[in-house]
Design a protein around this motif. Structure first.
Motif, PDB file in Angstrom:
ATOM      1  N   ALA A 187      -4.041   0.450   5.291  1.00 30.29           N
ATOM      2  CA  ALA A 187      -2.858  -0.179   5.886  1.00 30.29           C
ATOM      3  C   ALA A 187      -3.127  -0.739   7.271  1.00 30.29           C
ATOM      4  O   ALA A 187      -2.496  -1.724   7.675  1.00 30.29           O
TER       5      ALA A 187
ATOM      6  N   PRO B 247       1.141  -2.669  10.276  1.00 28.47           N
ATOM      7  CA  PRO B 247       1.771  -2.898   8.973  1.00 28.47           C
ATOM      8  C   PRO B 247       3.284  -2.740   9.059  1.00 28.47           C
ATOM      9  O   PRO B 247       3.804  -2.181  10.040  1.00 28.47           O
TER      10      PRO B 247
ATOM     11  N   PHE C  73       3.489  -0.936   4.119  1.00 34.91           N
ATOM     12  CA  PHE C  73       2.926   0.400   3.946  1.00 34.91           C
ATOM     13  C   PHE C  73       4.054   1.367   3.610  1.00 34.91           C
ATOM     14  O   PHE C  73       4.883   1.699   4.456  1.00 34.91           O
TER      15      PHE C  73
ATOM     16  N   ILE D 280       0.864  -1.181   0.000  1.00 38.01           N
ATOM     17  CA  ILE D 280       0.000   0.000   0.000  1.00 38.01           C
ATOM     18  C   ILE D 280       0.898   1.227   0.000  1.00 38.01           C
ATOM     19  O   ILE D 280       1.742   1.380   0.894  1.00 38.01           O
ATOM     20  N   ARG D 281       0.703   2.067  -0.992  1.00 41.82           N
ATOM     21  CA  ARG D 281       1.609   3.208  -1.170  1.00 41.82           C
ATOM     22  C   ARG D 281       0.871   4.524  -0.975  1.00 41.82           C
ATOM     23  O   ARG D 281      -0.149   4.783  -1.612  1.00 41.82           O
TER      24      ARG D 281
ATOM     25  N   PRO E 100      -5.083   5.183   1.689  1.00 38.52           N
ATOM     26  CA  PRO E 100      -3.955   4.319   2.062  1.00 38.52           C
ATOM     27  C   PRO E 100      -3.733   4.096   3.555  1.00 38.52           C
ATOM     28  O   PRO E 100      -3.477   2.964   3.979  1.00 38.52           O
TER      29      PRO E 100
ATOM     30  N   VAL F 152       6.100  -0.687   7.956  1.00 40.80           N
ATOM     31  CA  VAL F 152       6.114   0.695   7.456  1.00 40.80           C
ATOM     32  C   VAL F 152       7.503   1.067   6.935  1.00 40.80           C
ATOM     33  O   VAL F 152       8.506   0.920   7.646  1.00 40.80           O
TER      34      VAL F 152
END
Length: 309
Positions: free
Chosen positions: A129, A179, A140, A71-72, A125, A181
């Motif tokens: 996340a 997530p 993420f 996930i960006r 996002p 990160v």
């Protein structure tokens, strides 16, 4: 070197290096160490460095290696909560209100409960996340954080502290599993120390010549050995002079690919002049290298490689 099993967190620094190398990402011991620790300690990893050195690619490699969704959050000036976290689907809500009125529904609390429910929530996002289930926590990527303002940075600090988001109409949504990160910045401005303290830190530098040559060998297999050596030596020398924007690894790969597509086996002044647009992105830099300085650079590269044999 230890082997890494796809989908599982690496259990050692050697296994972390193997995980990255399996995806053709060549990392030094320092990067492998901080990445292993970030995964082990469940801390965000803060990656700083010039544009094009491979910071974003680390998140992509992690997602592929660990078999996790990526996930960006692409940061930009003016990024706000509605774009980054969540917003309500207002057109659909208005339609629902009109349909309820047409059906004769007059209970305002019921209508409000309907329109402020999950089915009208658009997850951006940040909310995506922290909404994944246990065992499927995503990677993420918060990309180019330095492009946002300090207000959003402060909001993000709160999210990274507790991995939860409060939506007034629904309550607090907390991650079942935090997530993984990855935060990147090109250092166009300083990020506040409070956010950095919550992360492990690594400066991603340009690769050394031998490492960049191996990257070209893997990413552009059709590039001849002679051309690969000349391309890398030329780019390494370019980074040592005062350019407005030094070429990153991505530009080196693009240039080697372009030269291969043109069936070039070695560099020459005309070829360099014709293809500089794949390597340099500012006209002042291109104009400078097109002239005598570029020819001098090429002569030095040829002499250096000849001496090496």
């Amino acid at each position: 070197m230890a082997k890494h099993e796809t989908g599982k967190l690496p259990q050692s620094i050697d296994e972390t290096m193997a995980m990255l190398e399996a995806q053709n990402y060549l990392a030094g011991t320092q990067l492998a160490t901080v990445l292993f620790l970030a995964l082990k300690m469940k801390r965000p990893l803060f990656l700083e460095g010039e544009a094009g050195v491979g910071k974003t690619e680390i998140a992509k490699v992690l997602a592929r290696s660990l078999d996790r969704p990526l996930i960006r959050l692409q940061c930009y000036e003016g990024l706000d909560v509605s774009s980054a976290v969540y917003e309500w689907n207002y057109p659909a809500q208005m339609l629902e209100i009109r349909l309820s009125e047409a059906a004769g529904t007059v209970d305002r609390q019921r209508i409000e409960g309907d329109i402020f429910s999950e089915r009208f929530l658009i997850r951006r996002p940040v909310l995506q996340a922290i909404s994944a289930g246990v065992g499927r926590a995503p990677v993420f990527l918060i990309d180019e954080l330095d492009r946002t303002d300090e207000a959003f940075e402060a909001f993000l600090l709160e999210v990274l502290s507790d991995f939860q988001v409060t939506i007034p109409e629904l309550g607090t949504i907390k991650a079942d599993e935090p997530p993984i990160v990855i935060i990147t910045t090109n250092r166009t401005r300083e990020i506040h120390d409070a956010l950095k303290r919550r992360c492990l830190y690594h400066w991603v530098d340009y690769p050394k010549a031998a490492q960049e040559l191996e990257i070209i060998r893997r990413k552009v297999p059709g590039c001849s050995a002679t051309l690969s050596r000349e391309v890398v030596a030329y780019v390494q020398r370019l980074r040592a002079i005062d350019l407005f924007k030094n070429p990153g690894v991505a530009e080196t790969i693009d240039w080697a690919t372009a030269l291969t597509e043109l069936d070039r086996l070695a560099l020459d002044p005309e070829t360099i002049a014709d293809t500089l647009g794949t390597l340099l992105k500012y006209q002042d830099d291109i104009a400078r290298i097109e002239g005598a300085e570029g020819r001098k650079l090429l002569a030095e590269v040829k002499a250096e490689l000849l001496a090496q044999g």
